[in-house]
Motif scaffolding. Structure first.
Motif, PDB file in Angstrom:
ATOM      1  N   MET A   1       6.327  -5.460 -15.453  1.00 29.17           N
ATOM      2  CA  MET A   1       6.997  -6.090 -16.572  1.00 29.17           C
ATOM      3  C   MET A   1       8.158  -5.189 -17.009  1.00 29.17           C
ATOM      4  O   MET A   1       7.990  -3.977 -17.133  1.00 29.17           O
ATOM      5  CB  MET A   1       5.998  -6.268 -17.715  1.00 29.17           C
ATOM      6  CG  MET A   1       6.542  -7.060 -18.849  1.00 29.17           C
ATOM      7  SD  MET A   1       5.336  -7.377 -20.181  1.00 29.17           S
ATOM      8  CE  MET A   1       4.004  -8.165 -19.307  1.00 29.17           C
ATOM      9  N   VAL A   2       9.310  -5.788 -17.197  1.00 21.88           N
ATOM     10  CA  VAL A   2      10.496  -5.051 -17.638  1.00 21.88           C
ATOM     11  C   VAL A   2      11.029  -5.738 -18.885  1.00 21.88           C
ATOM     12  O   VAL A   2      11.301  -6.937 -18.864  1.00 21.88           O
ATOM     13  CB  VAL A   2      11.588  -5.037 -16.537  1.00 21.88           C
ATOM     14  CG1 VAL A   2      12.824  -4.299 -17.025  1.00 21.88           C
ATOM     15  CG2 VAL A   2      11.061  -4.424 -15.254  1.00 21.88           C
ATOM     16  N   VAL A   3      11.162  -4.964 -19.973  1.00 21.66           N
ATOM     17  CA  VAL A   3      11.667  -5.525 -21.231  1.00 21.66           C
ATOM     18  C   VAL A   3      12.737  -4.613 -21.812  1.00 21.66           C
ATOM     19  O   VAL A   3      12.743  -3.406 -21.570  1.00 21.66           O
ATOM     20  CB  VAL A   3      10.534  -5.733 -22.270  1.00 21.66           C
ATOM     21  CG1 VAL A   3       9.508  -6.738 -21.765  1.00 21.66           C
ATOM     22  CG2 VAL A   3       9.861  -4.429 -22.640  1.00 21.66           C
ATOM     23  N   VAL A   8       6.010  -4.091 -25.844  1.00 19.90           N
ATOM     24  CA  VAL A   8       5.718  -5.411 -25.298  1.00 19.90           C
ATOM     25  C   VAL A   8       4.736  -6.084 -26.250  1.00 19.90           C
ATOM     26  O   VAL A   8       3.623  -5.578 -26.439  1.00 19.90           O
ATOM     27  CB  VAL A   8       5.112  -5.314 -23.878  1.00 19.90           C
ATOM     28  CG1 VAL A   8       4.818  -6.696 -23.327  1.00 19.90           C
ATOM     29  CG2 VAL A   8       6.038  -4.545 -22.942  1.00 19.90           C
ATOM     30  N   TYR A  11       0.688  -6.007 -26.228  1.00 22.24           N
ATOM     31  CA  TYR A  11       0.284  -4.868 -25.401  1.00 22.24           C
ATOM     32  C   TYR A  11       0.531  -3.581 -26.169  1.00 22.24           C
ATOM     33  O   TYR A  11       1.334  -3.537 -27.086  1.00 22.24           O
ATOM     34  CB  TYR A  11       1.088  -4.818 -24.098  1.00 22.24           C
ATOM     35  CG  TYR A  11       0.776  -5.931 -23.144  1.00 22.24           C
ATOM     36  CD1 TYR A  11      -0.093  -5.745 -22.075  1.00 22.24           C
ATOM     37  CD2 TYR A  11       1.370  -7.185 -23.296  1.00 22.24           C
ATOM     38  CE1 TYR A  11      -0.372  -6.769 -21.188  1.00 22.24           C
ATOM     39  CE2 TYR A  11       1.097  -8.212 -22.414  1.00 22.24           C
ATOM     40  CZ  TYR A  11       0.227  -7.996 -21.369  1.00 22.24           C
ATOM     41  OH  TYR A  11      -0.050  -9.020 -20.493  1.00 22.24           O
ATOM     42  N   ALA A  13       1.314   0.649 -25.356  1.00 19.46           N
ATOM     43  CA  ALA A  13       1.574   1.675 -24.350  1.00 19.46           C
ATOM     44  C   ALA A  13       0.513   2.758 -24.489  1.00 19.46           C
ATOM     45  O   ALA A  13       0.380   3.359 -25.548  1.00 19.46           O
ATOM     46  CB  ALA A  13       2.967   2.261 -24.533  1.00 19.46           C
ATOM     47  N   ILE A  65      12.529  -0.483 -10.732  1.00 20.30           N
ATOM     48  CA  ILE A  65      11.122  -0.879 -10.665  1.00 20.30           C
ATOM     49  C   ILE A  65      10.387  -0.052  -9.618  1.00 20.30           C
ATOM     50  O   ILE A  65       9.264   0.411  -9.858  1.00 20.30           O
ATOM     51  CB  ILE A  65      10.999  -2.394 -10.394  1.00 20.30           C
ATOM     52  CG1 ILE A  65      11.477  -3.187 -11.612  1.00 20.30           C
ATOM     53  CG2 ILE A  65       9.565  -2.773 -10.008  1.00 20.30           C
ATOM     54  CD1 ILE A  65      11.645  -4.675 -11.369  1.00 20.30           C
ATOM     55  N   ASN A  74       3.099   0.374 -14.930  1.00 16.19           N
ATOM     56  CA  ASN A  74       2.963  -1.072 -14.780  1.00 16.19           C
ATOM     57  C   ASN A  74       3.953  -1.819 -15.685  1.00 16.19           C
ATOM     58  O   ASN A  74       3.893  -3.040 -15.785  1.00 16.19           O
ATOM     59  CB  ASN A  74       1.524  -1.530 -15.023  1.00 16.19           C
ATOM     60  CG  ASN A  74       1.056  -1.316 -16.442  1.00 16.19           C
ATOM     61  OD1 ASN A  74       1.747  -0.717 -17.261  1.00 16.19           O
ATOM     62  ND2 ASN A  74      -0.141  -1.780 -16.736  1.00 16.19           N
ATOM     63  N   ALA A  75       4.848  -1.064 -16.341  1.00 12.20           N
ATOM     64  CA  ALA A  75       5.864  -1.694 -17.191  1.00 12.20           C
ATOM     65  C   ALA A  75       7.017  -0.709 -17.407  1.00 12.20           C
ATOM     66  O   ALA A  75       6.859   0.503 -17.246  1.00 12.20           O
ATOM     67  CB  ALA A  75       5.270  -2.098 -18.537  1.00 12.20           C
ATOM     68  N   ILE A  77       9.902  -0.180 -20.485  1.00  8.40           N
ATOM     69  CA  ILE A  77      10.403  -0.592 -21.801  1.00  8.40           C
ATOM     70  C   ILE A  77      11.794  -0.005 -22.013  1.00  8.40           C
ATOM     71  O   ILE A  77      12.219   0.905 -21.292  1.00  8.40           O
ATOM     72  CB  ILE A  77       9.451  -0.170 -22.940  1.00  8.40           C
ATOM     73  CG1 ILE A  77       9.241   1.350 -22.956  1.00  8.40           C
ATOM     74  CG2 ILE A  77       8.118  -0.904 -22.809  1.00  8.40           C
ATOM     75  CD1 ILE A  77       8.452   1.858 -24.163  1.00  8.40           C
ATOM     76  N   ILE A 102       0.836   0.058 -19.784  1.00  7.49           N
ATOM     77  CA  ILE A 102       0.469  -0.761 -20.938  1.00  7.49           C
ATOM     78  C   ILE A 102      -0.882  -1.430 -20.678  1.00  7.49           C
ATOM     79  O   ILE A 102      -1.280  -1.634 -19.548  1.00  7.49           O
ATOM     80  CB  ILE A 102       1.539  -1.826 -21.264  1.00  7.49           C
ATOM     81  CG1 ILE A 102       1.775  -2.760 -20.059  1.00  7.49           C
ATOM     82  CG2 ILE A 102       2.828  -1.174 -21.721  1.00  7.49           C
ATOM     83  CD1 ILE A 102       2.707  -3.925 -20.369  1.00  7.49           C
TER      84      ILE A 102
END
Length: 105
Positions: A1-3, A8, A11, A13, A65, A74-75, A77, A102
């Motif tokens: 997941m990329v935000v 998130v 979720y 961290a 990524i 797994n993410a 931010i 996260i």
């Protein structure tokens, strides 16, 4: 997941793994440069460069990524882009953010 946000929703961290990035440098071939040059004479969107930049941004994201996966994240931010001209025919695209692990709240 990329935000692009600092968290998130839904979720939390549980671990911050650090700064991650993906970098690419692109140049249009001579055909694309000629086409873009002609298009710039009449004005409007230069589709050759739009396509090039879309591909470059996706490549930079993919590399960011992969960097995060190498750290066990797994993410990502706080994802951002940066772009700069290296010369009049080359463009650098950098995607960067913070790799985290996260978990659902």
């Amino acid at each position: 997941m990329v935000v692009s946000s600092n968290h998130v929703p839904g979720y939390r961290a549980v671990e911050t793994l650090g700064f991650v990035y993906g970098l690419t440098v692109r140049s249009r071939g001579i055909g694309g440069q000629v086409g873009a040059g002609l298009r710039s004479l009449v004005g409007g969107e230069i589709k050759e460069y739009v396509t090039m930049m879309e591909h470059a941004r996706q490549e930079a994201i993919d590399r960011m990524i992969e960097h995060a996966k190498e750290l066990g994240a797994n993410a990502i931010i706080s994802a951002r882009f940066d772009s700069d001209s290296i010369s009049n025919v080359m463009q650098e695209i950098l995607a960067y953010g913070t790799a985290v692990i996260i978990e659902k709240e």
